[in-house]
Design a protein around this motif. Structure first.
Motif, PDB file in Angstrom:
ATOM      1  N   THR A   1     -20.230 -12.179  -5.122  1.00  0.00           N
ATOM      2  CA  THR A   1     -19.793 -11.028  -5.887  1.00  0.00           C
ATOM      3  C   THR A   1     -19.831 -11.366  -7.358  1.00  0.00           C
ATOM      4  O   THR A   1     -20.277 -12.432  -7.760  1.00  0.00           O
ATOM      5  CB  THR A   1     -18.384 -10.585  -5.428  1.00  0.00           C
ATOM      6  OG1 THR A   1     -18.022  -9.382  -6.096  1.00  0.00           O
ATOM      7  CG2 THR A   1     -17.344 -11.647  -5.712  1.00  0.00           C
TER       8      THR A   1
ATOM      9  N   ASN B   1     -20.255   1.083   0.085  1.00  0.00           N
ATOM     10  CA  ASN B   1     -18.877   0.726  -0.221  1.00  0.00           C
ATOM     11  C   ASN B   1     -18.305   1.666  -1.285  1.00  0.00           C
ATOM     12  O   ASN B   1     -18.935   1.904  -2.316  1.00  0.00           O
ATOM     13  CB  ASN B   1     -18.804  -0.722  -0.726  1.00  0.00           C
ATOM     14  CG  ASN B   1     -17.389  -1.229  -0.738  1.00  0.00           C
ATOM     15  OD1 ASN B   1     -16.674  -1.137   0.250  1.00  0.00           O
ATOM     16  ND2 ASN B   1     -16.972  -1.775  -1.874  1.00  0.00           N
TER      17      ASN B   1
ATOM     18  N   ALA C   1     -22.145  -8.310  -2.384  1.00  0.00           N
ATOM     19  CA  ALA C   1     -21.592  -7.024  -2.815  1.00  0.00           C
ATOM     20  C   ALA C   1     -22.237  -6.683  -4.153  1.00  0.00           C
ATOM     21  O   ALA C   1     -22.065  -7.421  -5.135  1.00  0.00           O
ATOM     22  CB  ALA C   1     -20.073  -7.122  -2.966  1.00  0.00           C
TER      23      ALA C   1
ATOM     24  N   SER D   1     -23.051  -4.970   0.989  1.00  0.00           N
ATOM     25  CA  SER D   1     -22.358  -3.712   0.708  1.00  0.00           C
ATOM     26  C   SER D   1     -22.827  -3.248  -0.663  1.00  0.00           C
ATOM     27  O   SER D   1     -22.902  -4.045  -1.607  1.00  0.00           O
ATOM     28  CB  SER D   1     -20.843  -3.878   0.754  1.00  0.00           C
ATOM     29  OG  SER D   1     -20.415  -4.884  -0.143  1.00  0.00           O
TER      30      SER D   1
ATOM     31  N   SER E   1     -19.424 -14.436   0.796  1.00  0.00           N
ATOM     32  CA  SER E   1     -19.804 -13.181   0.176  1.00  0.00           C
ATOM     33  C   SER E   1     -19.928 -13.380  -1.327  1.00  0.00           C
ATOM     34  O   SER E   1     -18.958 -13.751  -1.990  1.00  0.00           O
ATOM     35  CB  SER E   1     -18.762 -12.093   0.463  1.00  0.00           C
ATOM     36  OG  SER E   1     -19.090 -10.892  -0.207  1.00  0.00           O
TER      37      SER E   1
ATOM     38  N   THR F   1     -19.668  -4.638  -9.718  1.00  0.00           N
ATOM     39  CA  THR F   1     -19.978  -4.148  -8.397  1.00  0.00           C
ATOM     40  C   THR F   1     -18.716  -3.914  -7.628  1.00  0.00           C
ATOM     41  O   THR F   1     -17.642  -3.883  -8.180  1.00  0.00           O
ATOM     42  CB  THR F   1     -20.886  -5.114  -7.594  1.00  0.00           C
ATOM     43  OG1 THR F   1     -20.122  -5.854  -6.684  1.00  0.00           O
ATOM     44  CG2 THR F   1     -21.655  -6.011  -8.444  1.00  0.00           C
ATOM     45  N   ASN F   2     -18.881  -3.947  -6.326  1.00  0.00           N
ATOM     46  CA  ASN F   2     -17.833  -3.806  -5.356  1.00  0.00           C
ATOM     47  C   ASN F   2     -17.202  -2.454  -5.490  1.00  0.00           C
ATOM     48  O   ASN F   2     -16.436  -2.229  -6.362  1.00  0.00           O
ATOM     49  CB  ASN F   2     -16.758  -4.856  -5.455  1.00  0.00           C
ATOM     50  CG  ASN F   2     -17.340  -6.235  -5.633  1.00  0.00           C
ATOM     51  OD1 ASN F   2     -18.454  -6.423  -6.013  1.00  0.00           O
ATOM     52  ND2 ASN F   2     -16.556  -7.214  -5.353  1.00  0.00           N
TER      53      ASN F   2
ATOM     54  N   SER G   1     -22.395  -0.252  -3.649  1.00  0.00           N
ATOM     55  CA  SER G   1     -21.354   0.660  -4.105  1.00  0.00           C
ATOM     56  C   SER G   1     -21.884   2.040  -4.469  1.00  0.00           C
ATOM     57  O   SER G   1     -22.817   2.160  -5.266  1.00  0.00           O
ATOM     58  CB  SER G   1     -20.642   0.068  -5.326  1.00  0.00           C
ATOM     59  OG  SER G   1     -19.997  -1.134  -5.001  1.00  0.00           O
TER      60      SER G   1
ATOM     61  N   CYS H   1     -10.495  -7.390   0.752  1.00  0.00           N
ATOM     62  CA  CYS H   1     -11.205  -8.654   0.965  1.00  0.00           C
ATOM     63  C   CYS H   1     -10.366  -9.680   1.715  1.00  0.00           C
ATOM     64  O   CYS H   1     -10.903 -10.549   2.409  1.00  0.00           O
ATOM     65  CB  CYS H   1     -11.624  -9.256  -0.377  1.00  0.00           C
ATOM     66  SG  CYS H   1     -12.685  -8.197  -1.365  1.00  0.00           S
TER      67      CYS H   1
END
Length: 319
Positions: free
Chosen positions: A51, A138, A78, A98, A49, A318-319, A100, A270
């Protein structure tokens, strides 16, 4: 399946109230990409993933994803969803995403993220469903959304046609200078998701929501397997067990060191959700997300965005 959270930059176009990535401009070294991919293969990583920061700002993101697919990894990103130009170039290399959104109210999301971006992100989610197998909206639980998970879930399901996944707001993973979120707030959000799991389409397992509540209540939860089932690579190329144990560097040699995890100091999604290792529940969840993205969600999602916001000139955490 063993997974890797790979931070490919420490840089962002937004100024979220729970993150300081906008203060830096550091990219994962290009000269380490091939070495890291080869080592992930040798050390049993199957899912990667990407990020950040905002990973779509790394000029090498397309190259990285292409190499990951050539080496047969399952790939995920993400993202804050504000860089559709880059996303259009990398969909072909992605299995999952995903994106946000922290509030179904445009003004709240924009204020928290530090830019008038809501409309852009909504459009990105609707477009992304056409290109990837697995997609969720997300949401980081905050002090302005913890009491309206019902509204957020209905927005994700009915307006966007995607499940909602939820992040546990850990001090080790986020920065909270500008707002405070208490255990009572977190408990209310995750209790709602657990108790109403069949009323909405969620992007996490029900067991994860139950254990999040149990963790806050001080009850026994599944042992964390960070450093074994899920690992973290920082933007300088060092592999760590998780966000909490940054003092441990596992990739001093090509055969990574083992990490004997006896930690129970956080509940970062995570690492906690992969620790549960419920293969049947995981398989059912992935099937449900795919079905909702590509079958049910197509008919339920509305076509028009909810505001007239745009990303403007701010250019793509992000996330």
């Amino acid at each position: 399946m063993n997974s890797m959270i790979w931070n490919i930059d420490y840089f962002c176009n937004l100024r979220c109230k729970s993150c300081n990535a906008w203060q830096a401009n550091i990219m994962f070294p290009d000269e380490l990409v091939d070495k890291h991919i080869e080592e992930m293969k040798k050390n049993g990583i199957k899912v990667v993933s990407l990020t950040g920061g905002e990973p779509t700002l790394n000029r090498s993101v397309e190259t990285i994803l292409k190499k990951l697919k050539e080496n047969h990894f399952i790939t995920h990103i993400a993202t804050n969803g504000t860089n559709p130009y880059v996303l259009n170039k990398i969909y072909r290399y992605l299995d999952g995403m995903s994106i946000s959104i922290d509030s179904n109210i445009p003004e709240e999301h924009n204020e928290y993220r530090g830019g008038k971006i809501f409309d852009t992100v909504v459009k990105t989610i609707k477009e992304s469903k056409k290109h990837v197998k697995i997609l969720t909206m997300n949401t980081l639980v905050t002090n302005f959304n913890y009491f309206k998970i019902k509204d957020m879930a209905e927005f994700a399901n009915n307006e966007l046609g995607v499940p909602i996944s939820m992040c546990f707001p850990e001090q080790s993973a986020y920065y909270f200078q500008d707002f405070q979120v208490t255990n009572e707030m977190i408990r209310e959000a995750f209790s709602y998701a657990y108790e109403n799991y069949n009323k909405h389409v969620f992007g996490n397992t029900r067991s994860y929501y139950k254990e999040a509540v149990d963790y806050i209540d001080g009850k026994k939860v599944t042992a964390c397997r960070a450093g074994e089932r899920a690992l973290y690579t920082d933007y300088r190329g060092k592999v760590h067990p998780c966000f909490t144990h940054m003092e441990v560097v596992m990739n001093k040699k090509p055969q990574w060191e083992k990490f004997e995890n006896s930690c129970n100091d956080c509940f970062t999604q995570c690492f906690r959700e992969p620790s549960m290792d419920n293969k049947l529940e995981d398989a059912r969840l992935l099937t449900k997300i795919w079905w909702y993205n590509h079958v049910k969600g197509k008919s339920s999602a509305k076509k028009e965005p909810l505001d007239n916001g745009n990303f403007g000139n701010k250019g793509p955490v992000t996330n």
